[in-house]
Design an enzyme around this catalytic site. Structure first.
Site, PDB file in Angstrom:
ATOM      1  N   GLU A 171      -5.720  -5.738   3.864  1.00  0.00           N
ATOM      2  CA  GLU A 171      -6.952  -6.044   4.371  1.00  0.00           C
ATOM      3  C   GLU A 171      -7.168  -7.532   3.711  1.00  0.00           C
ATOM      4  OE1 GLU A 171      -9.766  -3.086   3.875  1.00  0.00           O
ATOM      5  OE2 GLU A 171      -9.038  -2.097   5.667  1.00  0.00           O
ATOM      6  N   TRP A 221      -8.762   5.667   8.868  1.00  0.00           N
ATOM      7  CA  TRP A 221      -7.318   6.147   9.029  1.00  0.00           C
ATOM      8  C   TRP A 221      -7.146   6.982   7.826  1.00  0.00           C
ATOM      9  CZ3 TRP A 221      -2.545   3.214   7.017  1.00  0.00           C
ATOM     10  CH2 TRP A 221      -2.911   2.343   5.803  1.00  0.00           C
ATOM     11  N   ASP A 222      -7.991   6.949   7.014  1.00  0.00           N
ATOM     12  CA  ASP A 222      -7.748   7.900   5.536  1.00  0.00           C
ATOM     13  C   ASP A 222      -7.564   9.127   5.984  1.00  0.00           C
ATOM     14  OD1 ASP A 222      -9.303   5.473   5.375  1.00  0.00           O
ATOM     15  OD2 ASP A 222     -10.037   6.200   3.260  1.00  0.00           O
ATOM     16  N   LYS A 264      -3.204  -6.318  -0.919  1.00  0.00           N
ATOM     17  CA  LYS A 264      -4.431  -5.284  -1.541  1.00  0.00           C
ATOM     18  C   LYS A 264      -3.778  -3.802  -1.709  1.00  0.00           C
ATOM     19  CE  LYS A 264      -8.856  -3.470  -0.236  1.00  0.00           C
ATOM     20  NZ  LYS A 264      -9.698  -3.376   0.991  1.00  0.00           N
ATOM     21  N   GLN A 265      -2.805  -3.444  -0.765  1.00  0.00           N
ATOM     22  CA  GLN A 265      -2.498  -2.008  -0.804  1.00  0.00           C
ATOM     23  C   GLN A 265      -0.935  -2.022   0.025  1.00  0.00           C
ATOM     24  OE1 GLN A 265      -6.096  -1.492   1.560  1.00  0.00           O
ATOM     25  NE2 GLN A 265      -5.220   0.416   2.078  1.00  0.00           N
TER      26      GLN A 265
END
Ligand code: BGC
Length: 751
Positions: A453, A314-315, A565-566
């Site tokens: 994640e 998806w980046d 995580k993000q």
């Protein structure tokens, strides 16, 4: 659209157009190779020292060509030997950094020209002084063409010295010709005999055909000059009789970069570090992209390293695509066509899970089949199953989101009809079949991994649910709009995909009752069912340790921790701000930001962007710096296995969408700017629906807009104007006015 910007606030100074590395440190060498890499969307070359060495990882990485690997990733991008890696001897002595006394060693990436250079001065064992200058470029005009030039000059010494170059195995010179007028020798590569490896050697050079080496007698004032234009993968360069003239190839390459920068350049006044980082980000994204009708797409490390094996995540769609859509739409289109090309695999995959529509691969390669490794062996021992391929389903919303963003930015209806609509509708079908009815009469999405994640198999991840809902709604409204604007086209599309009216109705119903997909209440949105019951922990301590938490505490333990995580819930704020109230945005930022470890490079730029939206200058500054550090900090150590292209796209977004406060729809451009103290001004250009729009924001509360192309509707805070072609207009803005507060006064911001 390549018209020159008629006014400028580009920060001055060459320093912000280059990344310079002085000296040599084996520990950081691999990061340097990636940071200074050149690429043209078809292949990339790491900036390794030509003489090689134990700390080097020289590679040519080819886009879109995947080969089997024995690692759990199963497929990896094709890598080739770098033709510039050679054995060089001076008077019979092999040249290595350790065999000479280096007086200066400097490498630089010239962002403006798309060229990586090396300058090395040294004294050999016999006391002669030499100057080495070399240059690499991946031609921006000829996809297959790798440009390399070496000039080796004897600066002090009294007699001619023999210099010999031997090329790596597989590059064997098979013939030579000598032009008596220019004293140039042209040697050809045995592997691709029809095409030249034009090794033009000035001065009394000779090619030793049998031994695959070239040698020359070098004396002061008569340097050795070798210029080569190597065909990577043996694709025809289109040059006359296959011959290329190095100087003109380099000149056309540099001109192409100049044209790219006409749109993509970015000015950050008062902050040279950020200015350089913005150009560095644009450089690597421009290098990543190709206009090739979707033959390849962009992996997380571009073509500068082999991490993630060049698989596509998806980046690309969520982090890089906005930059491409607004500065190089043809390249954005190509990346999206790549996804369309993988639709059949996504359809098969959906069927195999009992779903409908398109279930895109979390890690995709050439065919679009799922290529996420099924396990990983952690540094501390155990093998852990990787569930992302099965569970990180949000990719099937991220891709249609990017499709629609591209369409809004460009108005490319033909793309939408031919490719985009099919992706959007098939993803809506997927989500409609992916949901399950839940107790509170809403639809749940169970067993997923969200952007965070660290937590697997969770139910009702807020980001996934919101994006799924968005996909369903968008598909339904696209069809409704198409029926109005192009009834025949709509009929043909629905017939082609076999979409029935009841299916469309069902999409609407599911969207309307999707659990955890509204953010309007002034309360913390639970990241997934049960997140708030998880165990608290000291996230700040882990941030400092910089170790991924699943490695530090173990894969199982991290599942039980209330840690992120993000950006996850905050990612829904980034992509769907219209679903939020300002109070709710603030509340959730205040809650989730301290829980986030940022152990993904995708996270800091999103936080910088959101901090700007929420007018928190110091926090914005902190995350901008953290983003810049990812590749450029810590002596480039973090980039050893490739630069982080999503973080670079995120940086561009933080500057344009965050600080510039740009939002776009298919009708207008909107700006609610905010500059943190360290930035005195911004200037940037976007291409939006057949217009070139030059924007300048100053810390004195002035925003200038100039439009080339049809009239353009612009909102700045609470003021609306239609800007006529060729006009430059100034608006006053108040940095305290946010996107949300500007909408509250009922100024028609809602479409
Ligand atoms: C991140 C993902 C990202 C991937 C590739 C992972 O660490 O969590 O969001 O897509 O890296 O960059």
């Amino acid at each position: 659209m390549t018209a020159k910007a008629s006014y400028e606030l580009r920060a001055a100074g060459e320093a912000t157009w280059t990344v310079v590395v002085e000296g040599f440190d084996p520990l950081t060498e691999r990061g340097v190779e990636a940071v200074l890499a050149v690429a043209n969307g078809y292949f990339g070359v790491r900036a390794a020292l030509e003489e090689g060495g134990p700390s080097s990882n020289p590679l040519v990485i080819v886009a879109g060509v995947y080969v089997p690997t024995t690692s759990p990733a199963r497929q990896t991008l094709l890598t080739l030997a770098d033709p510039a890696i050679m054995n060089l001897t001076i008077n019979g002595q092999p040249l290595h950094k350790s065999s000479v006394h280096t007086t200066k060693h400097l490498r630089e990436l010239d962002l403006r020209r798309g060229v990586s250079r090396r300058a090395w001065t040294f004294v050999d064992r016999e006391g002669r002084s030499w100057r080495w200058e070399s240059l690499r470029a991946a031609s921006a005009t000829r996809p297959e063409c790798y440009l390399y030039q070496l000039r080796l000059a004897l600066e002090q010494g009294d007699a001619p010295v023999e210099v010999a170059l031997t090329f790596p195995r597989g590059v064997v010179l098979m013939s030579e010709s000598r032009d008596p007028q220019t004293e140039l020798v042209t040697a050809r590569d045995a592997q691709t005999p029809d095409l030249p490896k034009v090794a033009s050697l000035a001065q009394a050079a000779r090619a030793d055909v049998e031994g695959g080496s070239i040698s020359a007698l070098v004396e002061p004032g008569k340097p050795l000059l070798m210029s080569s234009a190597s065909p990577i993968l043996g694709v025809d360069s289109g040059g006359e009789n296959g011959e290329c003239d190095f100087a003109s190839l380099l000149a056309e390459h540099e001109r192409a970069w100049e044209e790219r920068w006409e749109v993509a350049d970015f000015g950050v006044a008062g902050n040279p570090g950020l200015q350089q980082a913005a150009r560095f980000a644009a450089y690597h994204m421009l290098s990543a992209a190709a206009v090739n009708e979707g033959l390849s797409s962009i992996g997380p490390r571009n073509l500068s390293g082999t991490a993630y094996h060049g698989h596509v995540f998806w980046d690309t769609e969520i982090f890089v695509l906005p930059f491409l859509a607004l500065t190089w739409p043809e390249a954005a289109r190509s990346c999206l066509i790549y996804r369309h090309r993988t639709l059949d695999a996504a359809r098969r995959r959906a069927r195999s899970y009992g779903y409908e529509g398109a279930f895109f691969a979390w890690e995709s390669t050439d065919t679009g089949e799922e290529r996420t490794p099924d396990h990983v062996v952690l540094p501390n021992g155990p093998a852990v199953r990787i569930l992302n391929g099965e569970q990180e389903n949000h990719i099937s919303a991220d891709i249609p989101y990017a499709v629609v963003q591209y369409w809004r930015a460009t108005g490319d209806d033909a793309f939408m009809l031919r490719y985009g609509a099919e992706v959007l509708l098939e993803c809506a079908r997927f989500w409609c079949s992916r949901v399950s009815p839940a107790a509170q009469s809403c639809y749940s999405i169970r067993k997923v991994i969200g952007p965070d994640e660290y937590h697997e198999g969770v139910d009702n991840n807020a980001y996934t649910n919101a994006m799924a809902r968005w996909t369903l709604e968008e598909a339904e409204s696209y069809v409704a709009e198409l029926r109005r604007s192009d009834p025949e086209g709509a009929k043909a599309l629905l017939r082609r995909l076999g979409v029935k009216p009841e299916e469309l109705r069902e999409w609407g119903q599911v969207a309307d009752s999707m659990c955890r997909s509204s953010f309007l209440e002034d309360e913390v949105v639970e990241q997934f069912d049960g997140f708030s019951d998880l165990q608290e922990m000291d996230v700040v301590a882990f941030r400092q340790a910089r170790v991924p938490l699943d490695i530090a505490v173990g894969h199982e333990a991290v599942q039980r921790m209330r840690v992120v995580k993000q950006a996850d819930v905050l990612m829904a704020l980034r992509l769907l701000p219209e679903l939020w109230s300002e109070a709710s945005a603030r509340r959730n930022m205040a809650y989730y930001e301290p829980l986030t470890t940022h152990t993904s490079s995708l996270s800091p730029p999103i936080h910088a962007l959101l901090a700007a939206w929420l007018r928190d200058g110091p926090l914005c500054q902190k995350y901008l710096e953290q983003t810049v550090e990812i590749d450029l900090g810590n002596s480039f150590l973090g980039a050893a296995s490739g630069i982080h292209v999503a973080a670079l796209g995120g940086l561009w977004q933080a500057l344009v969408f965050g600080l510039g406060g740009l939002k776009f729809s298919d009708r207008r451009l909107e700006f609610d700017p905010f500059l943190p103290l360290s930035v005195q001004g911004l200037s940037f250009t976007v291409l939006w629906r057949q217009r070139r729009v030059d924007v300048r924001v100053s810390d004195e509360g002035i925003l200038d807009v100039k439009v080339d192309g049809p009239p353009c509707e612009v909102r700045v805070n609470r003021e609306w104007r239609v800007i006529k072609p060729g006009r430059r207009e100034s608006f006053r803005f108040d940095p305290a006015v946010t996107y949300w507060s500007a909408r509250e006064v009922g100024n028609g911001a809602d479409d």
